[in-house]
Design an enzyme around this catalytic site. Structure first.
Site, mmCIF file in Angstrom:
data_model
loop_
_atom_site.group_PDB
_atom_site.id
_atom_site.type_symbol
_atom_site.label_atom_id
_atom_site.label_comp_id
_atom_site.label_asym_id
_atom_site.label_seq_id
_atom_site.Cartn_x
_atom_site.Cartn_y
_atom_site.Cartn_z
ATOM 1 N N CYS A 12 -14.239 -19.753 -18.388
ATOM 2 C CA CYS A 12 -13.004 -19.431 -19.094
ATOM 3 C C CYS A 12 -12.032 -18.760 -18.110
ATOM 4 O O CYS A 12 -12.396 -18.503 -16.956
ATOM 5 C CB CYS A 12 -13.311 -18.501 -20.268
ATOM 6 N N GLU B 243 -21.269 -15.587 -16.379
ATOM 7 C CA GLU B 243 -20.702 -15.716 -15.033
ATOM 8 C C GLU B 243 -20.348 -14.364 -14.434
ATOM 9 O O GLU B 243 -20.648 -14.076 -13.281
ATOM 10 C CB GLU B 243 -19.438 -16.575 -15.042
ATOM 11 N N HIS C 17 -19.854 -11.990 -20.122
ATOM 12 C CA HIS C 17 -20.121 -13.422 -19.983
ATOM 13 C C HIS C 17 -21.148 -13.615 -18.872
ATOM 14 O O HIS C 17 -21.199 -12.826 -17.911
ATOM 15 C CB HIS C 17 -18.848 -14.173 -19.618
ATOM 16 N N CYS D 209 -13.547 -15.598 -16.497
ATOM 17 C CA CYS D 209 -14.604 -15.892 -15.538
ATOM 18 C C CYS D 209 -14.053 -16.580 -14.293
ATOM 19 O O CYS D 209 -14.508 -16.302 -13.179
ATOM 20 C CB CYS D 209 -15.693 -16.722 -16.206
#
Length: 155
Positions: free
Chosen positions: A89, A61, A59, A92
């Site tokens: 999420c 992040e 991801h 993250c």
């Protein structure tokens, strides 16, 4: 913890994160981009890379936090601000907690998996040993529009 509104530097950084999100979409990735600021300067900028890397944890992040820790030479990012186009999420938000990121600024809320205010709020959970300030909704319309267009084109 009550966060101050986004600063002009954070809004400008969101523009960079949106550029990263557009590049992600062009690569067939869900259009999410992230940057990390330290002392008002971008030390990391990344986009989702799950499809291209085959890594489910890639991801934007997580990648940006990894790069920022390497750039500043410590895993503790107390003075850092994560700026991301979509609400983090749970994974993250866990990375934000593990890195002890001081502040999170996000664009679009994620009502299905958001973990910094929408569905969960790990960033301010006092049961954890670190909390982060959170600023939501910065350039949210632009962030949401990228996601909407991306998924509409896939249907």
């Amino acid at each position: 913890m009550v966060a101050m509104p986004a600063t002009s530097v954070e809004v400008e950084a969101m523009g960079v994160a949106l550029d990263e999100a557009r590049l992600a979409a062009e690569a067939g990735e869900v259009p999410v981009g992230a940057v990390v600021l330290v002392d008002g300067k971008i030390v990391a900028r990344r986009r989702n890379e799950r499809e291209t890397s085959g890594d489910p944890t890639a991801h934007a992040e997580v990648l940006a936090i990894r790069d920022a820790a390497a750039a500043v030479g410590t895993r503790r990012l107390h003075e850092a601000t994560l700026v991301v186009t979509l609400e983090p999420c749970p994974m993250c938000a866990g990375a934000v907690w593990a890195a002890q990121v001081g502040r999170v600024v996000f664009g679009a809320a994620d009502l299905r998996a958001g973990a910094t205010g929408s569905l969960y709020n790990l960033a301010v959970d006092q049961r954890l040993n670190h909390t982060s300030e959170v600023v939501a909704g910065v350039l949210a319309e632009e962030s949401a529009a990228l996601l909407t267009a991306f998924f509409a084109a896939r249907r």
